[in-house]
Design an enzyme around this catalytic site. Structure first.
Site, PDB file in Angstrom:
ATOM      1  N   ASN A  83       4.330  19.072  -8.026  1.00  0.00           N
ATOM      2  CA  ASN A  83       5.246  19.493  -9.089  1.00  0.00           C
ATOM      3  C   ASN A  83       5.597  18.244  -9.891  1.00  0.00           C
ATOM      4  O   ASN A  83       5.155  17.126  -9.577  1.00  0.00           O
ATOM      5  CB  ASN A  83       6.492  20.166  -8.499  1.00  0.00           C
ATOM      6  CG  ASN A  83       7.323  20.851  -9.571  1.00  0.00           C
ATOM      7  OD1 ASN A  83       6.802  21.609 -10.381  1.00  0.00           O
ATOM      8  ND2 ASN A  83       8.617  20.570  -9.621  1.00  0.00           N
TER       9      ASN A  83
ATOM     10  N   ASP B 205       3.170  23.276  -9.449  1.00  0.00           N
ATOM     11  CA  ASP B 205       1.950  23.309 -10.270  1.00  0.00           C
ATOM     12  C   ASP B 205       0.717  23.617  -9.452  1.00  0.00           C
ATOM     13  O   ASP B 205      -0.264  24.139  -9.968  1.00  0.00           O
ATOM     14  CB  ASP B 205       1.775  21.975 -11.004  1.00  0.00           C
ATOM     15  CG  ASP B 205       2.768  21.899 -12.154  1.00  0.00           C
ATOM     16  OD1 ASP B 205       3.924  21.535 -11.909  1.00  0.00           O
ATOM     17  OD2 ASP B 205       2.386  22.256 -13.283  1.00  0.00           O
TER      18      ASP B 205
HETATM   19  O1  MRU Z   1       4.262  18.669 -17.232  1.00  0.00           O
HETATM   20  P1  MRU Z   1       4.909  20.017 -17.237  1.00  0.00           P
HETATM   21  O2  MRU Z   1       6.145  20.077 -18.065  1.00  0.00           O
HETATM   22  O3  MRU Z   1       3.925  21.124 -17.572  1.00  0.00           O
HETATM   23  O4  MRU Z   1       5.338  20.228 -15.724  1.00  0.00           O
HETATM   24  C1  MRU Z   1       5.955  21.432 -15.366  1.00  0.00           C
HETATM   25  C2  MRU Z   1       6.390  21.491 -13.966  1.00  0.00           C
HETATM   26  O5  MRU Z   1       6.184  20.589 -13.183  1.00  0.00           O
HETATM   27  C3  MRU Z   1       7.025  22.790 -13.544  1.00  0.00           C
HETATM   28  O6  MRU Z   1       7.982  22.565 -12.552  1.00  0.00           O
HETATM   29  C4  MRU Z   1       5.953  23.719 -12.983  1.00  0.00           C
HETATM   30  O7  MRU Z   1       4.874  23.824 -13.865  1.00  0.00           O
HETATM   31  C5  MRU Z   1       6.488  25.073 -12.709  1.00  0.00           C
HETATM   32  S1  MRU Z   1       6.868  25.995 -14.144  1.00  0.00           S
HETATM   33  C6  MRU Z   1       7.378  27.522 -13.645  1.00  0.00           C
END
Ligand code: MRU
Length: 346
Positions: free
Chosen positions: A247, A237
């Site tokens: 992440n 992220d």
């Molecule tokens: O809270 P989320 O579901 O948005 O978190 C998503 C993640 O942590 C993913 O691993 C990250 O955004 C990468 S998506 C290609």
């Protein structure tokens, strides 16, 4: 079906409502800034790159709704919309990255008419989506070079097509390998508390015919100890300049286990997820979410006393020392990350 798209009339953003998966695949259309904000906050659209694409399309729709001929007024209204959307979730940098890119375009086009700038914003939002498709394909190719036929990969959360535009990041090499006839196995952590691994990753891989086994988060050590895992692939992220990576909560646990069992752990994501303004992971804001996500959200009956305290960080930061490599569309970056990541932007 596209995960994030504009309506045909370009008057709204259409998304697959990810909160309904895997039992229902339904699209919803969002046309107001409040609906857009709510969709990000409640993870109807989620995954760092998908949030960025959604934000770009949303800002275009809001721009198109803006009635003024004065470019300065237009810019100040759009900035307010962008600031508001940017408050929906703090950790994934792709949100602010996409919004800033759209706002910069207006700032550098102030000699044009509002109508012309609206068309430029439309093109820019489509470009952000198209770039993501190309980046995911390139990431998938680089990731595939790290594994061989018969390998077994552990992944956490969901970094597949639903979280991006196409292929995904961490799931990209696995889907591309499957397309090419490779036989790969995947162990998917269910990813408490919002179950992205169970609801989304196992759904996407199962649908694509990939051999996927769902495990609870606390089973990762067992499958590693059994010798069943050749590599871990996770998304990201926000990546700090030194390689520390935010992440989904639980990623750092996977990384610590992988290090202990001598299994390589790769972070896969586009360069738009690298934030050189954050020197280390300590500079990354971690989103705290509603306690009910832990105690009751996915259960018929509450699983904890009503008043009990919960700590619910949505992300954690994996120390760069635990990361074997960071795979972007530009290739595979390795330690020392401060140098290898900076080189990606030269
Ligand atoms: O809270 P989320 O579901 O948005 O978190 C998503 C993640 O942590 C993913 O691993 C990250 O955004 C990468 S998506 C290609």
């Amino acid at each position: 079906m596209d995960n994030v798209a504009l309506t045909q009339k370009r008057d709204g953003v259409v998304i697959i409502d990810q909160t309904l998966l895997p039992t229902e695949e339904r699209t919803i259309t969002l046309a107001t800034k409040e609906e857009m904000h709510e969709a990000i906050y409640h993870l109807r659209v989620r995954g760092a790159p998908a949030i960025g694409i959604f934000a770009a399309f949303s800002l275009y729709v809001l721009a198109d709704q803006t009635v003024t001929d004065d470019i300065d007024v237009f810019l100040s209204i759009l900035k307010k919309h962008a600031d508001y959307l940017n408050t929906s979730r703090p950790t994934a940098v792709n949100l602010s990255w996409a919004l800033s890119r759209m706002i910069s375009l207006v700032e550098t086009s102030k000699h044009r008419s509002v109508e012309e700038v609206k068309q430029l914003l439309y093109k820019e939002s489509v470009e952000i989506r198209n770039e993501d498709i190309a980046m995911c394909k390139a990431i998938s190719e680089h990731g595939l070079s790290l594994i061989k036929d018969g390998d077994s990969i552990l992944t956490h959360c969901n970094a597949g097509p639903l979280a991006t535009s196409k292929y995904g990041t961490a799931l990209g090499p696995l889907l591309l390998g499957a397309e090419r006839g490779m036989s790969l196995k995947v162990f998917a952590d269910e990813t408490r508390p919002l179950l992205q691994g169970a609801r989304l990753t196992s759904y996407e891989l199962y649908k694509a015919g990939v051999d996927v086994t769902l495990i609870c988060d606390n089973m990762a050590a067992v499958v590693m100890k059994n010798g069943w895992i050749n590599a871990c692939f996770v998304g990201c992220d926000r990546i700090a300049a030194n390689g520390d990576t935010a992440n989904k909560i639980g990623t750092s646990t996977v990384a610590i286990l992988a290090k202990y069992y001598g299994i390589p752990l790769y972070v896969l994501g586009p360069t738009s997820t690298i934030d050189l303004n954050c020197k280390t992971g300590d500079d990354i804001e971690i989103e705290l979410r509603d306690q009910q996500e832990i105690k009751s959200k996915f259960f018929e009956k509450p699983t904890a006393p009503e008043g009990v305290k919960c700590y619910n960080p949505a992300f954690d930061v994996t120390d760069h020392a635990l990361i074997t490599g960071i795979v972007t569309e530009k290739g595979i970056s390795r330690y020392p990350y401060t140098e290898s990541l900076a080189a990606l932007f030269e």
